[in-house]
Design a protein around this motif. Structure first.
Motif, short mmCIF file in Angstrom:
data_model
loop_
_atom_site.label_atom_id
_atom_site.label_comp_id
_atom_site.label_asym_id
_atom_site.label_seq_id
_atom_site.Cartn_x
_atom_site.Cartn_y
_atom_site.Cartn_z
N GLY A 15 23.58 6.23 -51.22
CA GLY A 15 23.25 5.10 -52.09
C GLY A 15 22.82 3.88 -51.31
N ALA A 16 22.64 2.78 -52.02
CA ALA A 16 22.24 1.53 -51.38
C ALA A 16 23.33 1.07 -50.42
CB ALA A 16 21.99 0.46 -52.44
N HIS A 43 28.08 5.11 -51.33
CA HIS A 43 27.41 3.98 -50.69
C HIS A 43 27.86 3.86 -49.23
CE1 HIS A 43 25.56 2.06 -54.21
NE2 HIS A 43 26.65 2.41 -54.88
N SER A 85 15.31 1.28 -48.48
CA SER A 85 16.18 1.28 -49.65
C SER A 85 16.85 -0.08 -49.85
CB SER A 85 17.25 2.37 -49.51
OG SER A 85 18.06 2.11 -48.38
N PRO A 86 17.34 -0.37 -51.06
CA PRO A 86 17.98 -1.66 -51.33
C PRO A 86 19.22 -1.89 -50.47
CG PRO A 86 17.45 -0.52 -53.38
CD PRO A 86 17.24 0.47 -52.27
N ARG A 110 12.04 -4.43 -48.42
CA ARG A 110 13.09 -3.82 -49.21
C ARG A 110 13.73 -4.87 -50.12
NH1 ARG A 110 16.62 -1.88 -44.35
NH2 ARG A 110 17.66 -0.70 -45.96
N GLU A 111 14.40 -4.42 -51.18
CA GLU A 111 15.11 -5.32 -52.08
C GLU A 111 16.46 -5.67 -51.46
OE1 GLU A 111 15.52 -3.60 -55.92
OE2 GLU A 111 13.37 -3.22 -56.17
N THR A 113 19.96 -8.15 -52.06
CA THR A 113 20.75 -8.99 -52.95
C THR A 113 21.96 -9.52 -52.19
OG1 THR A 113 20.11 -7.67 -54.88
CG2 THR A 113 22.04 -9.10 -55.12
N VAL A 260 26.77 -4.64 -57.77
CA VAL A 260 25.86 -3.72 -57.09
C VAL A 260 25.21 -2.77 -58.09
CG1 VAL A 260 25.75 -1.78 -55.47
CG2 VAL A 260 27.08 -3.83 -54.89
N ASN A 261 26.02 -2.20 -58.96
CA ASN A 261 25.50 -1.22 -59.94
C ASN A 261 24.58 -1.89 -60.95
OD1 ASN A 261 26.93 0.88 -58.74
ND2 ASN A 261 28.77 0.49 -59.97
N TYR A 263 22.49 -4.27 -60.42
CA TYR A 263 21.17 -4.44 -59.82
C TYR A 263 20.51 -3.09 -59.50
CZ TYR A 263 21.67 -9.49 -59.10
OH TYR A 263 21.81 -10.83 -59.28
N SER A 264 21.34 -2.08 -59.31
CA SER A 264 20.80 -0.76 -58.95
C SER A 264 20.37 0.03 -60.17
CB SER A 264 21.86 0.04 -58.17
OG SER A 264 22.26 -0.65 -57.01
#
Length: 265
Positions: A15-16, A43, A85-86, A110-111, A113, A260-261, A263-264
């Motif tokens: 995951g991110a 993650h 990846s983010p 990349r994104e 946050t 996190v979720n 935004y994902s």
């Protein structure tokens, strides 16, 4: 006590990536990064430990230096397939400014946050108050704090010298030949706190990340405005109820992962 890694991986996954800038409390309480890694299934979670990086012979480092080093270390250890990846950069309490600078350095292709958890911005009063507090906890007198506007490396060395001299006097009064190891370890812990707080104080005004970096804030203040910006720059979310604003709990870690979720998704 030797220097600990500034950025280290706590868990793996596809995951991110989540980088958590936080600190080991001066108690046996858990770290936010540890709780996030335990709850963030899938993650890769990385712990950013600025105090650990200042626990050896490295007395001081400016925030831009710590941020650039963290970003470089993270990229160097990242799998090639994950390079676009983010990424989420979490900053707990006084690590907020560092988290923002790390996020800014990772932004681009990349994104990214930044998630600020009960953010604070230590200033002069905070540093001097903590220095007096730590002197008191070591059983020392309330001596004057070294000049915070001078050379920061000399300032931290001066704080350390004053605490060492106080410990030597305390050791003599207790009839001991040398200070107990626990006292010495506590003094190093206090020194690293002061060094990082001084770096935060010296880095103001707050450096705002590029607009490409999304900013989410978990705070009790519904009117929070990121210093240097206007209303609307951040998404504001209340944290879970806690006895103290700085309390680290599994519920707080879950709220971070909810961000996190969100935004994902």
């Amino acid at each position: 006590m030797g220097t600990r890694p500034l950025c280290s991986r706590l868990s793996s996954g596809d995951g991110a990536a989540i980088l958590v800038a936080d600190f080991q409390p001066l108690t046996a309480a858990p770290r936010l990064s540890k709780l996030v890694s335990e709850a963030a299934a899938g993650h890769p979670v990385h712990q950013v430990d600025p105090r650990g990086a200042l626990s050896g012979e490295r007395l001081y480092a400016e925030l831009p230096e710590l941020a650039a080093e963290t970003a470089a270390t993270f990229r160097a250890g990242e799998p090639a397939a994950a390079s676009g990846s983010p990424v989420f950069v979490v900053g707990h309490c006084s690590a907020a400014a560092l988290a923002l600078q790390i996020a800014d350095r990772l932004a681009g292709p990349r994104e990214v946050t930044a998630i600020l958890v009960q953010p604070t911005w230590p200033g002069t009063d905070h540093v001097t108050e903590r220095f007096a507090e730590f002197q008191g906890k070591l059983g020392l007198g309330s001596g004057p704090c070294p000049d915070l506007d001078g050379d920061p490396w000399s300032c931290v060395a001066g704080m350390e010298q004053l605490m060492n001299e106080g410990l030597a006097g305390l050791t003599k009064r207790l009839g001991l030949t040398k200070a107990p190891l626990a006292f010495s370890e506590l003094q190093v812990s206090y020194r690293t706190w002061l060094a990082f707080l001084l770096a935060c104080r010296n880095d103001q005004p707050v450096k705002v990340p590029a607009e490409a970096v999304a900013v989410s804030v978990l705070t009790d203040d519904p009117g929070f405005v990121l210093p240097g910006t206007g209303p609307g720059r951040c998404r504001i979310t209340p944290p879970p109820p806690a006895e103290r604003p700085d309390a680290v709990t599994p519920e707080l870690a879950k709220h971070v992962l909810d961000q996190v979720n969100s935004y994902s998704g």
